[in-house]
Design an enzyme around this catalytic site. Structure first.
Site, PDB file in Angstrom:
ATOM      1  N   ASP A 214       0.859  -1.198   0.000  1.00  0.00           N
ATOM      2  CA  ASP A 214       0.000   0.000   0.000  1.00  0.00           C
ATOM      3  C   ASP A 214       0.886   1.235   0.000  1.00  0.00           C
ATOM      4  O   ASP A 214       2.098   1.146   0.155  1.00  0.00           O
ATOM      5  CB  ASP A 214      -0.881  -0.018   1.257  1.00  0.00           C
ATOM      6  CG  ASP A 214      -0.013  -0.073   2.518  1.00  0.00           C
ATOM      7  OD1 ASP A 214       0.350   1.001   3.007  1.00  0.00           O
ATOM      8  OD2 ASP A 214       0.330  -1.179   2.988  1.00  0.00           O
ATOM      9  N   ASP A 216       0.577   3.645   2.274  1.00  0.00           N
ATOM     10  CA  ASP A 216       0.415   4.213   3.614  1.00  0.00           C
ATOM     11  C   ASP A 216      -0.650   5.312   3.583  1.00  0.00           C
ATOM     12  O   ASP A 216      -1.646   5.169   2.884  1.00  0.00           O
ATOM     13  CB  ASP A 216       1.772   4.679   4.165  1.00  0.00           C
ATOM     14  CG  ASP A 216       1.761   4.780   5.685  1.00  0.00           C
ATOM     15  OD1 ASP A 216       1.154   3.886   6.317  1.00  0.00           O
ATOM     16  OD2 ASP A 216       2.330   5.726   6.235  1.00  0.00           O
TER      17      ASP A 216
HETATM   18  N1  LIG Z   1       1.181   1.217   5.778  1.00  0.00           N
HETATM   19  C1  LIG Z   1       1.681   0.334   6.651  1.00  0.00           C
HETATM   20  N2  LIG Z   1       2.119   0.740   7.855  1.00  0.00           N
HETATM   21  C2  LIG Z   1       2.637  -0.149   8.724  1.00  0.00           C
HETATM   22  N3  LIG Z   1       2.751  -1.457   8.479  1.00  0.00           N
HETATM   23  C3  LIG Z   1       2.323  -1.894   7.289  1.00  0.00           C
HETATM   24  N4  LIG Z   1       2.307  -3.130   6.754  1.00  0.00           N
HETATM   25  C4  LIG Z   1       1.762  -3.034   5.533  1.00  0.00           C
HETATM   26  N5  LIG Z   1       1.430  -1.763   5.247  1.00  0.00           N
HETATM   27  C5  LIG Z   1       1.777  -1.039   6.336  1.00  0.00           C
END
Ligand SMILES: Nc1ncnc2[nH]cnc12
Ligand SMILES: CSC[C@H]1O[C@H](OP(=O)(O)O)[C@H](O)[C@@H]1O
Length: 319
Positions: A214, A216
């Site tokens: 992703d 974030d």
């Molecule tokens: N955006 C994110 N923040 C923290 N851990 C994650 N693991 C997968 N995506 C994450």
């Protein structure tokens, strides 16, 4: 009764499974061991993968029942060291905070920024005082092996990357995410600290294989992702901010790539691999000789200081 750990169960390579990776072997081709340690017990499955004997430890438990801030990192790492492990391949799901690390990319992480709090993060809080050199926290030789293996697979990957580790279990705010990016982080995760430094404290090398699931919270919205839209998660939040559902879905889709990458590294890892002796071997030995509550039948083989000689997947492994 569960099987006792015998010398033939020793393994020089471990895989620590992150989110989405809870099984590595066919169930009838591996044995599960509950390993007692001075820090509590750890469940490790030992089997064959890519022609190597491998100890597998899913860090969140097989049903993802352990939250990142509650993982017993010291028990997990001590248990692997007690099996003779020298090299750890760790998998992790991460968010990309740098746009050059988009979802779908693998990363051979080389640096971290620790933003966790309150996690027990050393074995040397009793016995002797030791100060680990952590300038290059991931093993440089293992990282080279991983980069070459990913190149050979034609993978989309970044050969370096700085991960910021947050305490979790919540994800970051948009402001935090932008701050991490400004601070030089490329990716964000909740588990890579203290796992890697604890492994180094017991003279085991780690290579981390992160998969960007992703973007974030703080980056520009991504392309619309219709599959992520649900009644509970309206279109705009589903497209630009991470959710656990999104992470798990992307991990499921990427599972074949992640397993192929792990297999590529397992095959390429030289039998002669010897980790950096970052801590004096007698200090490591003292930690591994700390008292534990053994299961009946569990017997630790005698400890020898590490040597640079070739290591084989045999019971007479150097520990
Ligand atoms: N955006 C994110 N923040 C923290 N851990 C994650 N693991 C997968 N995506 C994450
Ligand atoms: C499932 S979303 C957050 C969760 O995923 C990552 O786990 P891991 O590092 O074990 O792959 C992240 O660190 C969080 O624990």
């Amino acid at each position: 009764m569960e099987p006792a750990v015998t010398p033939s169960d020793l393994a020089q390579i471990a895989v620590i499974g992150g989110s989405g990776l809870y099984q590595l072997f066919a169930p009838d081709e591996s044995t599960v061991h509950e390993i007692a340690t001075p820090y509590g017990s750890a469940s490790v499955t030992i089997g064959q993968r890519a022609g190597r004997r491998v100890a597998f430890l899913p860090r969140h438990g097989t049903g993802h029942s352990v939250a990142p801030h509650l993982i017993n990192y010291r028990a997990n790492i001590w248990a692997l060291a007690s099996l003779g492990v020298k090299a750890i391949i760790s998998s992790a799901a991460v968010g990309g905070v740098n746009p050059e690390y988009p979802p779908g990319m693998l990363v051979v992480t080389d640096q971290f920024i620790d933003r966790t709090s309150g996690r027990p993060d050393t074995f040397y809080d009793r016995g002797s005082v030791q100060h680990l050199s952590a300038a290059d926290p991931f093993d440089p030789m293992l990282r080279r092996v991983a980069v070459e293996a990913l190149e050979a697979l034609g993978e989309l990957f970044a050969p370096t990357g700085t991960v910021v580790i947050i305490q979790g279990p919540r994800f970051s705010t948009r402001a935090e995410s932008l701050w991490f990016r400004a601070a030089g982080a490329d990716i964000v995760n909740m588990t890579q600290y203290p796992e890697v430094v604890l492994a180094s404290e017991l003279n085991m090398g780690t290579v981390n294989l992160s998969f960007v699931t992703d973007a974030d919270a703080g980056l520009s919205p991504l392309e619309p992702d219709p599959g992520a839209e649900t009644a509970a998660a309206p279109a705009d939040s589903a497209t630009d901010a991470v959710t656990a559902d999104l992470v798990f879905r992307r991990l499921r889709e990427a599972q074949p790539r992640i397993l192929a990458a792990i297999d590529g590294i397992l095959r390429a890892l030289p039998q002669s691999f010897a980790p950096r002796p970052l801590i004096a071997p007698e200090q490591v030995r003292a930690v591994l000789e700390r008292e534990v509550q053994h299961h009946p039948g569990f017997e630790l083989p005698p400890l020898n200081p590490p040597t640079s000689q070739a290591h084989g997947d045999t019971a007479s492994v150097q520990r």
